[in-house]
Motif scaffolding. Structure first.
Motif, PDB file in Angstrom:
ATOM      1  N   ASN A  80       0.817  -1.229   0.000  1.00  0.00           N
ATOM      2  CA  ASN A  80       0.000   0.000   0.000  1.00  0.00           C
ATOM      3  C   ASN A  80       0.847   1.274   0.000  1.00  0.00           C
ATOM      4  N   TYR A  81       2.043   1.208  -0.558  1.00  0.00           N
ATOM      5  CA  TYR A  81       2.918   2.376  -0.513  1.00  0.00           C
ATOM      6  C   TYR A  81       2.312   3.589  -1.215  1.00  0.00           C
ATOM      7  N   LYS A  82       1.602   3.395  -2.319  1.00  0.00           N
ATOM      8  CA  LYS A  82       1.046   4.541  -3.049  1.00  0.00           C
ATOM      9  C   LYS A  82       0.024   5.292  -2.208  1.00  0.00           C
ATOM     10  N   GLU A  83      -0.893   4.569  -1.574  1.00  0.00           N
ATOM     11  CA  GLU A  83      -1.909   5.199  -0.730  1.00  0.00           C
ATOM     12  C   GLU A  83      -1.278   5.880   0.481  1.00  0.00           C
ATOM     13  N   ARG A  84      -0.308   5.212   1.089  1.00  0.00           N
ATOM     14  CA  ARG A  84       0.354   5.772   2.268  1.00  0.00           C
ATOM     15  C   ARG A  84       1.169   7.012   1.892  1.00  0.00           C
ATOM     16  N   TYR A  85       1.824   6.958   0.749  1.00  0.00           N
ATOM     17  CA  TYR A  85       2.591   8.085   0.240  1.00  0.00           C
ATOM     18  C   TYR A  85       1.683   9.291   0.015  1.00  0.00           C
ATOM     19  N   GLU A  86       0.558   9.076  -0.636  1.00  0.00           N
ATOM     20  CA  GLU A  86      -0.386  10.165  -0.892  1.00  0.00           C
ATOM     21  C   GLU A  86      -0.952  10.740   0.401  1.00  0.00           C
ATOM     22  N   PHE A  87      -1.259   9.870   1.376  1.00  0.00           N
ATOM     23  CA  PHE A  87      -1.759  10.342   2.671  1.00  0.00           C
ATOM     24  C   PHE A  87      -0.727  11.246   3.351  1.00  0.00           C
ATOM     25  N   ILE A  88       0.519  10.826   3.362  1.00  0.00           N
ATOM     26  CA  ILE A  88       1.576  11.619   3.998  1.00  0.00           C
ATOM     27  C   ILE A  88       1.738  12.949   3.279  1.00  0.00           C
ATOM     28  N   LYS A  89       1.793  12.924   1.949  1.00  0.00           N
ATOM     29  CA  LYS A  89       1.934  14.164   1.186  1.00  0.00           C
ATOM     30  C   LYS A  89       0.774  15.121   1.453  1.00  0.00           C
ATOM     31  N   GLU A  90      -0.444  14.616   1.420  1.00  0.00           N
ATOM     32  CA  GLU A  90      -1.613  15.470   1.675  1.00  0.00           C
ATOM     33  C   GLU A  90      -1.574  16.057   3.080  1.00  0.00           C
ATOM     34  N   SER A  91      -1.184  15.260   4.043  1.00  0.00           N
ATOM     35  CA  SER A  91      -1.108  15.735   5.426  1.00  0.00           C
ATOM     36  C   SER A  91      -0.024  16.792   5.589  1.00  0.00           C
ATOM     37  N   PHE A  92       1.121  16.595   4.957  1.00  0.00           N
ATOM     38  CA  PHE A  92       2.214  17.560   5.067  1.00  0.00           C
ATOM     39  C   PHE A  92       1.870  18.877   4.378  1.00  0.00           C
ATOM     40  N   MET A  93       1.028  18.834   3.362  1.00  0.00           N
ATOM     41  CA  MET A  93       0.685  20.056   2.638  1.00  0.00           C
ATOM     42  C   MET A  93      -0.040  21.073   3.514  1.00  0.00           C
ATOM     43  N   ASN A  94      -0.588  20.635   4.635  1.00  0.00           N
ATOM     44  CA  ASN A  94      -1.232  21.566   5.560  1.00  0.00           C
ATOM     45  C   ASN A  94      -0.229  22.488   6.231  1.00  0.00           C
ATOM     46  N   SER A  95       0.996  22.028   6.406  1.00  0.00           N
ATOM     47  CA  SER A  95       1.981  22.804   7.152  1.00  0.00           C
ATOM     48  C   SER A  95       3.266  23.082   6.369  1.00  0.00           C
ATOM     49  N   HIS A  96       3.509  22.336   5.311  1.00  0.00           N
ATOM     50  CA  HIS A  96       4.752  22.436   4.557  1.00  0.00           C
ATOM     51  C   HIS A  96       4.450  22.512   3.058  1.00  0.00           C
ATOM     52  N   GLU A  97       5.457  22.911   2.297  1.00  0.00           N
ATOM     53  CA  GLU A  97       5.336  22.876   0.853  1.00  0.00           C
ATOM     54  C   GLU A  97       6.563  22.179   0.276  1.00  0.00           C
ATOM     55  N   VAL A  98       6.384  21.596  -0.878  1.00  0.00           N
ATOM     56  CA  VAL A  98       7.465  20.865  -1.524  1.00  0.00           C
ATOM     57  C   VAL A  98       8.514  21.852  -2.030  1.00  0.00           C
ATOM     58  N   SER A  99       9.765  21.623  -1.684  1.00  0.00           N
ATOM     59  CA  SER A  99      10.850  22.463  -2.199  1.00  0.00           C
ATOM     60  C   SER A  99      11.547  21.791  -3.377  1.00  0.00           C
ATOM     61  N   TYR A 100      11.558  20.467  -3.417  1.00  0.00           N
ATOM     62  CA  TYR A 100      12.002  19.707  -4.573  1.00  0.00           C
ATOM     63  C   TYR A 100      11.386  18.321  -4.488  1.00  0.00           C
ATOM     64  N   GLU A 101      11.233  17.681  -5.640  1.00  0.00           N
ATOM     65  CA  GLU A 101      10.574  16.378  -5.636  1.00  0.00           C
ATOM     66  C   GLU A 101      11.076  15.522  -6.788  1.00  0.00           C
ATOM     67  N   TYR A 102      11.713  14.432  -6.428  1.00  0.00           N
ATOM     68  CA  TYR A 102      12.103  13.382  -7.352  1.00  0.00           C
ATOM     69  C   TYR A 102      11.495  12.122  -6.760  1.00  0.00           C
ATOM     70  N   GLU A 103      10.252  11.823  -7.165  1.00  0.00           N
ATOM     71  CA  GLU A 103       9.475  10.769  -6.510  1.00  0.00           C
ATOM     72  C   GLU A 103      10.264   9.480  -6.358  1.00  0.00           C
ATOM     73  N   PHE A 104      10.240   8.959  -5.148  1.00  0.00           N
ATOM     74  CA  PHE A 104      10.890   7.720  -4.759  1.00  0.00           C
ATOM     75  C   PHE A 104      12.402   7.761  -4.958  1.00  0.00           C
ATOM     76  N   ILE A 105      12.943   8.974  -5.002  1.00  0.00           N
ATOM     77  CA  ILE A 105      14.390   9.175  -4.945  1.00  0.00           C
ATOM     78  C   ILE A 105      14.653  10.052  -3.723  1.00  0.00           C
ATOM     79  N   TRP A 106      14.364  11.340  -3.812  1.00  0.00           N
ATOM     80  CA  TRP A 106      14.431  12.263  -2.671  1.00  0.00           C
ATOM     81  C   TRP A 106      13.418  13.373  -2.896  1.00  0.00           C
ATOM     82  N   GLU A 107      12.874  13.866  -1.799  1.00  0.00           N
ATOM     83  CA  GLU A 107      12.065  15.070  -1.878  1.00  0.00           C
ATOM     84  C   GLU A 107      12.291  15.909  -0.646  1.00  0.00           C
ATOM     85  N   GLY A 108      12.088  17.203  -0.817  1.00  0.00           N
ATOM     86  CA  GLY A 108      12.261  18.146   0.277  1.00  0.00           C
ATOM     87  C   GLY A 108      10.976  18.887   0.553  1.00  0.00           C
ATOM     88  N   TRP A 109      10.749  19.149   1.844  1.00  0.00           N
ATOM     89  CA  TRP A 109       9.575  19.882   2.302  1.00  0.00           C
ATOM     90  C   TRP A 109      10.052  21.002   3.216  1.00  0.00           C
TER      91      TRP A 109
END
Length: 154
Positions: free
Chosen positions: A122-151
């Motif tokens: 269930n990594y896709k669903e869990r990943y989306e849940f975490i991203k949606e939750s973080f968007m309330n307080s943080h924003e993406v500074s860089y994103e290379y999905e499943f490599i590295w991302e910054g918030w």
């Protein structure tokens, strides 16, 4: 040295912990723990495979490791603010980050660097849940999905 910051390093595999602890033993601002962080306290087996050791694998030698609850750890240590948190837990990032969200602790950290992995059920669903939750307080500074991302905190 440049920023005079305190660094907490968590390494649950004994041989890697010993190397890191020896490397930084003279630096009072760096604390090295022979533990991993998670959303609960538990002991689990880890497959040791160099830089991809994981509790979600069966390759390599096994070692029993200790994972501790992040919320309990920061309360015990009196940590109320974290400038940067680098998360690379070879699959354990989902439990760890979901625990941070569940306990409403994501705002304690200004910057996150996260490596998500795609071999967890269930990594896709869990990943989306975490991203949606973080968007309330943080924003993406860089994103290379499943490599590295910054918030970064808003």
């Amino acid at each position: 040295n440049k920023y005079k910051c305190y660094i907490y390093i968590f390494e649950p595999v004994t041989q890697y912990y010993q190397t890191i602890a020896t490397l930084f033993k003279a630096n009072e601002k760096i604390k090295v723990f022979n533990l991993g962080l998670s959303n609960i306290d538990q002991e689990v087996d880890i497959s040791i495979t160099k830089d991809s050791s994981s509790v979600y694998g069966s390759r390599g030698d096994k070692e029993r490791i200790t994972l501790i609850d992040f919320k309990s750890f920061i309360e015990k240590e009196g940590i109320n603010h974290i400038d940067l948190m680098k998360v690379n837990i070879e699959g354990g990032e989902y439990d760890f980050l979901e625990g941070i969200i569940e306990n409403n602790n994501q705002n304690k950290t200004n910057h996150y660097q996260i490596q998500f992995h795609d071999f967890i059920p269930n990594y896709k669903e869990r990943y989306e849940f975490i991203k949606e939750s973080f968007m309330n307080s943080h924003e993406v500074s860089y994103e290379y999905e499943f490599i590295w991302e910054g918030w970064v905190k808003k």
